[in-house]
Structures are given as structure tokens and as C-alpha cells.
Design a protein around this motif. Structure first.
Motif, PDB file in Angstrom:
ATOM      1  N   GLY A   1     -15.630  -4.219 -32.633  1.00  0.00           N
ATOM      2  CA  GLY A   1     -16.650  -3.316 -33.099  1.00  0.00           C
ATOM      3  C   GLY A   1     -17.287  -2.552 -32.048  1.00  0.00           C
ATOM      4  O   GLY A   1     -17.613  -1.460 -32.185  1.00  0.00           O
ATOM      5  N   LEU A   2     -17.412  -3.201 -30.955  1.00  0.00           N
ATOM      6  CA  LEU A   2     -18.301  -2.453 -29.552  1.00  0.00           C
ATOM      7  C   LEU A   2     -17.118  -1.359 -29.260  1.00  0.00           C
ATOM      8  O   LEU A   2     -17.554  -0.375 -28.616  1.00  0.00           O
ATOM      9  N   THR A   3     -15.930  -1.793 -29.026  1.00  0.00           N
ATOM     10  CA  THR A   3     -14.797  -0.748 -28.638  1.00  0.00           C
ATOM     11  C   THR A   3     -14.956   0.442 -29.629  1.00  0.00           C
ATOM     12  O   THR A   3     -14.908   1.587 -29.213  1.00  0.00           O
ATOM     13  N   HIS A   4     -14.835   0.246 -30.783  1.00  0.00           N
ATOM     14  CA  HIS A   4     -14.934   1.236 -31.776  1.00  0.00           C
ATOM     15  C   HIS A   4     -15.995   2.029 -31.914  1.00  0.00           C
ATOM     16  O   HIS A   4     -15.914   3.309 -32.049  1.00  0.00           O
ATOM     17  N   LEU A   5     -17.060   1.646 -31.529  1.00  0.00           N
ATOM     18  CA  LEU A   5     -18.426   2.317 -31.736  1.00  0.00           C
ATOM     19  C   LEU A   5     -18.922   3.001 -30.111  1.00  0.00           C
ATOM     20  O   LEU A   5     -19.213   4.202 -30.184  1.00  0.00           O
ATOM     21  N   TYR A   6     -18.364   2.598 -29.217  1.00  0.00           N
ATOM     22  CA  TYR A   6     -18.972   2.940 -28.079  1.00  0.00           C
ATOM     23  C   TYR A   6     -17.662   3.117 -27.064  1.00  0.00           C
ATOM     24  O   TYR A   6     -18.077   3.276 -25.804  1.00  0.00           O
ATOM     25  N   GLY A   7     -16.138   2.917 -27.376  1.00  0.00           N
ATOM     26  CA  GLY A   7     -15.344   3.042 -26.365  1.00  0.00           C
ATOM     27  C   GLY A   7     -15.349   2.053 -25.478  1.00  0.00           C
ATOM     28  O   GLY A   7     -14.546   2.273 -24.339  1.00  0.00           O
ATOM     29  N   ILE A   8     -15.912   1.015 -25.529  1.00  0.00           N
ATOM     30  CA  ILE A   8     -15.881  -0.138 -24.346  1.00  0.00           C
ATOM     31  C   ILE A   8     -14.325  -0.801 -24.386  1.00  0.00           C
ATOM     32  O   ILE A   8     -13.554  -0.571 -25.087  1.00  0.00           O
ATOM     33  N   SER A   9     -14.008  -0.954 -23.041  1.00  0.00           N
ATOM     34  CA  SER A   9     -12.752  -1.228 -22.772  1.00  0.00           C
ATOM     35  C   SER A   9     -11.955  -2.653 -23.752  1.00  0.00           C
ATOM     36  O   SER A   9     -12.814  -3.328 -24.229  1.00  0.00           O
ATOM     37  N   SER A  10     -10.791  -2.271 -24.123  1.00  0.00           N
ATOM     38  CA  SER A  10     -10.386  -3.429 -24.974  1.00  0.00           C
ATOM     39  C   SER A  10      -9.488  -4.627 -24.104  1.00  0.00           C
ATOM     40  O   SER A  10      -8.962  -5.437 -24.837  1.00  0.00           O
ATOM     41  N   ALA A  11     -10.011  -4.624 -22.727  1.00  0.00           N
ATOM     42  CA  ALA A  11      -9.194  -5.588 -21.987  1.00  0.00           C
ATOM     43  C   ALA A  11      -9.924  -6.996 -22.704  1.00  0.00           C
ATOM     44  O   ALA A  11     -10.897  -7.105 -23.007  1.00  0.00           O
ATOM     45  N   ILE A  12      -9.080  -7.988 -22.387  1.00  0.00           N
ATOM     46  CA  ILE A  12      -9.425  -9.529 -22.770  1.00  0.00           C
ATOM     47  C   ILE A  12     -10.493 -10.097 -22.049  1.00  0.00           C
ATOM     48  O   ILE A  12     -11.310 -10.696 -22.422  1.00  0.00           O
ATOM     49  N   SER A  13     -10.811  -9.346 -20.831  1.00  0.00           N
ATOM     50  CA  SER A  13     -11.988  -9.989 -19.910  1.00  0.00           C
ATOM     51  C   SER A  13     -13.061  -9.514 -20.814  1.00  0.00           C
ATOM     52  O   SER A  13     -14.282 -10.263 -20.617  1.00  0.00           O
ATOM     53  N   VAL A  14     -13.329  -8.547 -21.559  1.00  0.00           N
ATOM     54  CA  VAL A  14     -14.446  -8.024 -22.224  1.00  0.00           C
ATOM     55  C   VAL A  14     -14.630  -9.045 -23.537  1.00  0.00           C
ATOM     56  O   VAL A  14     -15.833  -9.623 -23.738  1.00  0.00           O
ATOM     57  N   THR A  15     -13.773  -9.679 -23.974  1.00  0.00           N
ATOM     58  CA  THR A  15     -13.894 -10.622 -25.234  1.00  0.00           C
ATOM     59  C   THR A  15     -14.405 -12.131 -24.705  1.00  0.00           C
ATOM     60  O   THR A  15     -15.285 -12.642 -25.113  1.00  0.00           O
ATOM     61  N   ILE A  16     -13.915 -12.147 -23.175  1.00  0.00           N
ATOM     62  CA  ILE A  16     -14.029 -13.342 -22.607  1.00  0.00           C
ATOM     63  C   ILE A  16     -15.613 -13.252 -22.119  1.00  0.00           C
ATOM     64  O   ILE A  16     -16.493 -14.208 -22.350  1.00  0.00           O
TER      65      ILE A  16
END
Length: 500
Positions: free
Chosen positions: A215-230
Motif C-alpha cells: 500500500g505504501l509503495t502504491h501510494l507513495y512510491g516507497i521502495s519495494s525492497a524487503i528491507s522496508v517490509t522488515i
């Protein structure tokens, strides 16, 4: 470490030690861990898929039978006791603990994925596959999951509140083990419950973190890297640990009530702005298909065509619910003191299930309407990334950004309430059933849940989460089958028989 301390803390020391070794293996040898988990997972599916199906159906028949029997009026507590929580607060807490994240994750995606890739005997993207998709969404989220939860929660509530025993899974085995529940046999049962809880909860936390990230990536273009999920898991850990410190009355109950109200607002918005008559027709048709085919659905493994489909979906779901059942069961038992067996079973089986059916009809039905009647291609999005489909779905409604933010907020609160409840339950399981759990145990289990979720995401993502849920559930499924027997023996030993 002296022997008396080890004897007292056996469940905590052994279970936390093995979980710690799992985490270390995931950090040092992720490929080896994934290979071992895959091998065990495949062995279970190849040989015991049928047992998951039969067991879930048996649990449903069992809990309905005990509720409608002469034992249905037995109160879960002293005869004069009355419930501690209001009906709304009770239902909100059991629903938030039992389903929350999963509904948001799968509400749009599951019907679309079934519609896109049904079993081979159905044509993809057809009206028949759409009907099949809604029927199975109802089935996977209907009365069977709550029957699984009820077996555990009713057993604990009866032996704990009615018989005055510790609030542990092992206490429910007293009719067959006697005082050995306080020895190693009972401790093994509780350790199995800890394992199922850790991996079942970690699966849901992984789902939640993946969808928040999408959701955050779709809305704000945040990186899709696994580190963000962590990073999302780490931040959420801080919040649910704070909630665990506040306690159940101030933490989980307040958040659960807020979340159920937010979920209702979201439901009403989509219902009113979508094709309302279409959605209501979907609800009616899917409910009819579910009721008319519930026995066939319960036992259908599609051995001649679609066996892989059944394993990937139905068996995974039953395993997921079973792996959640020690945690949800203990939690529901804690908040259900004072209710009768009949009231408990019938409410738990019907009220959350009805809300779930409405949820899937509104979200899944609306998604299928867009797919079938407006030419919008949502199914391919769900087929590619199930965590993203909800946010793409919102784009076809007014205030899409607000809806997406509301969904992220709901996910975050569900994440906190689920992890908070699991932390408290794990602490109680490893503290002899005591409700006053030392803070260090809450902290250890809270960080363990997050660490396991991170390890699973890093070693195999969504696939690894599903594999571990099935693997962890298998031994506890055997425990649950025995629980049915011990509960029936327990209620049949009531000194004051309830009249027919």
C-alpha cells in the motif's frame, strides 16, 4: 541453573530455545532452512492432505453437537457468574484476534485469484469460475475456521473456569493423563501449542507487513525492497509491545472496538458507492451455494482434477487456522468467562462468520463486478501480487487515497492487536497459565514473533509463510482431535446433570 528452576520453566526454556535456534538457522543458513521446511511441508501434503479436510469437518460437527446437547447450558465458570465483557466488546475482540489481517489481505484477492486460476475443470475468467470463487471464499472463511478455534477455546474455558485448572492446553488432557499433565507429557502438549502459535501468528504478521508495504509503495512510491517490509515489522513490534504492556482491557479491547468500527465504515462506503444490488445478489447466491454444498466442500480434495488447487488453498487455510487455534483459543477463552457453552459456540460460529460473508460479498463481489462488467483487469493484478490488489481496487472508487490510508490503518491496528494478543497468550502458556505474565517473557515472545516473521519473509516470502503454517499445524491437529475426546469426557462428568 538449578533443577527446580528448570522443572518450573521447562515449557518456556525448551520452546524459546528451539525458536531461538530456528531464528539463528534462518540468519546463518537461510537456504538450508528453506530446503528443510520445504521437504517437511511436501511430505505432510503428499500423505495427510485428507486428514486436514476430515479433521476440520469433524471439529465443526463436534462443537455443534456439544452445543445442542444437554451440556449446552453448562456455564463456563461458576453457575452464578455472568460475562465480564459486553456482547459487542466480546465479539469485537474475538473477531480482531481471529480474522483481522487475513480479511484485508484476501478480501479482494482471493475471489479474483480463484476467478483467474480455478481448478482445471473450470474455464478461467468465466461466470462459472466467478461463482466458484465466491463459494470457496465463503467456505475458507466460514464456520470451519471458527469451529477449529472453538474446539480449543471451549476446552480451555471449561477446564480452567469450570474445573479451576490452569489456563493451559495441557489442562484439557486431565481426563486421560491425570496428574501427568503437570509432568513431561503435559509440557510436550504446551510446547506444541507454543510452536503452532508462533508460526501461525508469524504467518499473519508477514501477510500484514507485506500488504502495508504494498500500500505504501502504491501510494507513495516507497521502495519495494524487503528491507522496508522488515522495517514495518520492527515499527509495528514497538507498538504491539506497548499495547501488551497496557494490558488487555486498555490495549486490545479499545483497539479492537476502534478497528471493527473502521471496518464497518469501509464496508458501508464500498457498498453504497459500488453496485449495491449486484453485491446483495452476490451475497445471496454465494450464501446459497455455500449452504447447499457445505458437506461436499468440506470433504472435497479433487483427487481426479484439481488436487494441487485443493492443497494450495483449502489445506493451507485449515492448517493456518489450526496453527492459530492455540493463540486464538486461549485468548477467546480468557474473554468468554461466564457464558454458557451453547451461547459461546453459537455466537462464535455465527456472528463473526456473518460479518466475514458480508465482507467478502462487498469486496470480492465488487471486484468481480468490475472485472466482469466494466472491463477492469483486477484479476491479473491479484494473480501477480495478492497484497497489491486491494489498493488497485480502491482506484476505481472516489477518495481512493483516503480509502487506501484507512486500509493501511486497519492493517496496522489488526497487526498490533493480533501480535499483542499472541504475546500475552505465549507468555501465559509458558508461565504455567498465569495471567500475570512477567514483562521479560512478553518481551521475548514479542520479539520472537517478529523475528520469525522476518526470517520467513527473507527465506521465501509468501510461499515460506504458507509452508510453515502447514508444517507447524500438523502435530497440533492431532492434539485437537484428542481434545474433542477429553472435552466430551469432561462435560459428561458434571456432577449436576443438565436436563434434556
Amino acid at each position: 541453573m538449578n533443577r527446580s528452576y528448570f522443572r518450573k520453566e521447562t515449557v518456556f526454556l525448551l520452546s524459546s530455545g528451539i525458536i531461538f535456534l530456528f531464528i539463528i538457522a534462518g540468519v546463518l543458513q537461510p537456504d538450508l532452512l528453506d530446503a528443510a521446511a520445504s521437504a517437511i511441508h511436501s511430505g505432510i501434503l503428499d500423505n495427510f492432505s485428507w486428514l486436514y479436510l476430515i479433521s476440520a469437518f469433524f471439529f465443526l460437527i463436534f462443537v455443534i453437537s456439544i452445543a445442542l446437547s444437554k451440556y449446552g447450558t453448562i456455564r463456563l465458570g461458576y453457575d452464578a457468574e455472568r460475562p465480564q465483557y459486553t456482547f459487542f466488546g466480546w465479539v469485537a475482540m474475538l473477531f480482531a484476534a481471529g480474522m483481522g489481517i487475513g480479511l484485508l489481505f484476501w478480501g479482494v484477492s482471493e475471489p479474483l485469484v480463484h476467478f483467474l486460476t480455478p481448478p482445471p475443470f473450470l474455464e478461467p475468467l468465466s461466470p462459472e469460475s466467478a461463482a466458484f470463487a465466491m463459494r470457496y471464499a465463503f467456505f475458507h472463511w466460514g464456520v470451519h475456521p471458527w469451529a477449529i478455534y472453538t474446539v480449543v477455546s471451549l476446552s480451555i474455558a471449561y477446564f480452567s473456569f469450570r474445573r479451576g485448572m490452569p489456563a493451559l492446553i495441557s489442562s484439557c488432557f486431565y481426563p486421560v493423563l491425570g496428574d501427568r499433565i503437570y509432568g513431561m507429557p503435559g509440557k510436550v502438549v504446551d510446547i506444541l501449542a507454543v510452536f503452532a502459535t508462533v508460526f501461525g501468528t508469524a504467518t499473519s504478521l508477514g501477510f500484514g507487513a507485506l500488504q502495508i508495504h504494498s500500500g505504501l509503495t502504491h501510494l507513495y512510491g516507497i521502495s519495494s525492497a524487503i528491507s522496508v517490509t522488515i522495517g514495518i515489522i520492527v515499527v509495528a513490534t514497538a507498538f504491539f509491545m506497548a499495547s501488551a504492556i497496557l494490558g488487555i482491557e486498555k490495549g486490545v479491547q479499545v483497539l479492537s472496538k476502534i478497528n471493527i468500527l473502521l471496518a464497518i465504515v469501509l464496508l458501508i462506503f464500498i457498498l453504497l458507492l459500488g453496485s449495491t444490488p449486484y453485491i446483495l445478489n452476490v451475497f445471496s447466491s454465494a450464501l446459497g451455494g455455500y449452504i447447499n454444498n457445505v458437506i461436499d466442500l468440506s470433504l472435497q480434495a479433487y483427487p481426479f482434477a484439481g488436487y494441487e488447487w485443493s492443497r494450495d488453498w483449502t489445506v493451507f487455510y485449515w492448517a493456518w487456522w489450526i496453527s492459530w487455534s492455540p493463540f486464538v483459543g486461549l485468548f477467546i477463552a480468557r474473554i468468554s468467562r461466564g457464558r454458557t457453552i451453547r451461547e459461546f459456540v453459537m455466537t462464535v460460529l455465527t456472528v463473526p462468520t456473518l460479518f466475514t460473508f458480508i465482507w467478502f460479498s462487498i469486496f470480492g463481489g465488487s471486484a468481480l463486478y468490475l472485472e466482469l462488467n466494466t472491463g477492469v483487469d483486477l484479476a491479473s493484478v491479484a494473480g501477480e501480487d495478492v497484497s497489491l490488489a486491494l489498493f488497485v481496487f480502491f482506484e476505481h472508487y472516489p477518495f481512493a487515497g483516503v480509502l487506501s490510508l484507512l486500509a493501511i490503518l486497519l492493517l496496522s491496528i489488526f497487526f498490533v492487536t493480533s501480535a499483542d494478543s499472541a504475546t500475552v497468550v505465549l507468555g501465559s502458556l509458558t508461565a504455567g497459565g498465569n495471567l500475570a505474565v512477567p514483562m521479560y517473557k512478553k518481551a521475548i515472545w514479542g520479539f520472537s514473533l517478529s523475528a520469525v516473521a522476518i526470517i520467513l519473509l527473507m527465506t521465501g516470502g509468501l510461499d515460506a509463510l504458507q509452508k510453515m503454517a502447514i508444517t507447524a499445524a500438523f502435530p497440533f491437529m492431532i492434539v485437537m482431535i484428542i481434545l474433542c475426546y477429553t472435552l466430551w469426557i469432561g462435560v459428561s462428568q458434571e456432577e449436576e446433570r443438565v436436563s434434556e
